[in-house]
Scaffold this motif. Sequence first.
Motif, mmCIF file in Angstrom:
data_model
loop_
_atom_site.group_PDB
_atom_site.id
_atom_site.type_symbol
_atom_site.label_atom_id
_atom_site.label_comp_id
_atom_site.label_asym_id
_atom_site.label_seq_id
_atom_site.Cartn_x
_atom_site.Cartn_y
_atom_site.Cartn_z
ATOM 1 N N LEU A 39 62.931 -9.491 29.194
ATOM 2 C CA LEU A 39 64.650 -10.144 29.463
ATOM 3 C C LEU A 39 64.298 -9.721 31.133
ATOM 4 O O LEU A 39 65.058 -10.609 31.942
ATOM 5 C CB LEU A 39 65.422 -9.278 28.590
ATOM 6 N N THR A 171 61.173 -15.126 23.390
ATOM 7 C CA THR A 171 62.488 -14.573 23.803
ATOM 8 C C THR A 171 62.409 -15.345 25.195
ATOM 9 O O THR A 171 63.705 -16.146 26.172
ATOM 10 C CB THR A 171 62.013 -13.721 24.002
ATOM 11 N N ILE A 175 65.514 -17.264 26.583
ATOM 12 C CA ILE A 175 66.462 -17.119 27.864
ATOM 13 C C ILE A 175 66.452 -18.239 29.319
ATOM 14 O O ILE A 175 67.002 -19.051 29.737
ATOM 15 C CB ILE A 175 65.691 -15.887 28.928
#
Length: 610
Positions: A39, A171, A175
């Motif tokens: 992230l 992930t 994103i």
Amino acid sequence: MTSKENKKTKFSLKTLIKMMKGYKRYLLISAISLILAALIWFAIPYVSSIAVDYVIGENEEVLPSIVKSIIESIGGREFLLSHFYLLPLCLVLFTLLNGLFVFLRGRNIAIAAEGMAKNMRDALYEHLLLVPYDYHKHISTGDIIQRCTSDVDTVRRFILNQLLEVLRPITMVIITGYIMFSYNVKMAVISIALLPILTISSYFYFKYVRKYFAYSDEAEGKLSAVLQENLTGVRVVRAFAQQKNELKKFTEANKDYKDKTYKLIKMLAFYWGSSDVLGYTQILLTLVFGVYFAVTSDFTVGGIMLFTSYTAALTWPVRQLGRVLADMGKATVSLSRLDDIFNHPTEVEPGKALKPEIRGNIEFKDVCFAYDDGENVLENISFSAKQGQTIAILGSTGSGKTSLVHLLQRLYPVTRGTITIDGENINDIEMHHLRKNIGIVLQEPFLFSRTIMENIRITNPDAPEEAVYEAAKIASVHDVICEFEKGYDTLVGERGVTLSGGQKQRIAIARMLLQNAPILILDDSLSAVDTETDLAIREALNKRKGSATTFIISHRITTLCNADKILVLEDGKLVQQGTHEELIKQEGLYKRIAQIQDMLETELMEGSEE
Ligand code: TTP
Ligand code: MG
């Protein structure tokens, strides 16, 4: 994939989960850290693009509403412009945080991987100690060793480097997908256009390459088996001058391993090469279309920066997915090879698992026995032995003497008939209890590479030293041991003394005596000692033996003649039984052997007199 392979993979997963015991926490922390690091990684190009487009380029449209309200709450664009150092500071902070999570991920997954590998080795070793004796006779030691080391290591490396890596592309795709599509749909589509191809090709590649990993592993197993066998049998190889032949065998196995691994590496190299081309093409596409849209429409420079960094960042994890899948292939092969061991059932208690006090009254009733599905090696054996008696077994080589005493220890189940000890079927006696009560000197005694003291104490680790000396004295080996520089602390085997066959046999006898069992078995255990020592040992044994029922297998009539009962085996059949006096009167194998040995002895005596 065949259904059989499918089943194997499923089992492997079960093993893997079992091995996670005690380490799930570390895996979880590592997974969370990995997601957080991913992230943060995405925030870095994002901050740069805001700096370029919003702060410098004064373009407000690029800001999503949340970011916009955050910036406005601290004072808007002017504030950022006058405090421009905040942006690089933010980047530094993100980088530091990223570093922290990368560290946490690495540390925790390393703890989990090492711990799980340890769990696996422990479980394997424990299982190997519990599988039936027969299993070890049928499997090559080299192969087992390779499974317990190399295969465990493959799984360890997979856990360490790959297991959680599946999370990263997932992930990242979520994103980047969100950010890119909310930024510019057209550019987002172009920027990920080739990625599905990359993923799908990696998936098919993984499926294809899997069997080649197995080939390479098998070849490695064969290689270590050849090596192991040659090192163990080094004396035979030397004695028969077989170096050339054995070298040829090794070279062949080595070449096979090299060829198979080379083929695998070639396939891997092709994959990395072609997927590189695809990855770079994707980045190029993003860049070219980004510039084109920036020139022809309202796409921004910050946008180009953002999209190219994201595409580059996405390409490698997506391709990495191919590697993860490929390594998963290798790891599943290794896991299923370990499962082969785990799936082999351990010795079972067929009966009631009783633990009666064992006195030593033994009865064989119509016992038949065959190895695997072969021919009977023992047929209708019936005899009885009373507590304290000495039972001698005579028979030509291969007649089934060793097999008969192995049955008593329940190393194999009888095919037909029953064996009872003190009236209890041995199948109903708990395995360890049974074996603890039977002392045996194997036909080929094995000594561990430990001290002589430890070797003798194996049967009774808490025995006082005096008891060890006492046992060694009865076995006529105490004086020999005392002559060694370090006495009982002398190391045996590779790093210590090399013992003669007779010395080994006598140490094995001492070891058996220390066990103090009510049933003793000496399987040709006096064959390598001279007749005088043989006699001395037997006399000492007789004195000490007390109430133990003793089986003596031997080819020497002199060793057998004092026994309470002599069993004569011929081709798996019990052809005669009785005392020496009885048997010597009957026409038969016993009398023939006795006569031959007598004749030889007389000749020898005459020879020495001349
Ligand atoms: P053994 O019982 O080993 O014969 P033995 O002890 O009488 O022979 P020796 O005097 O040489 O020690 O073997 C009986 C038969 O069983 C023989 O044909 C070989 C076979 N056998 C197996 O098939 N598998 C085994 O594990 C053993 C030990 C023997
Ligand atoms: Mg034998």
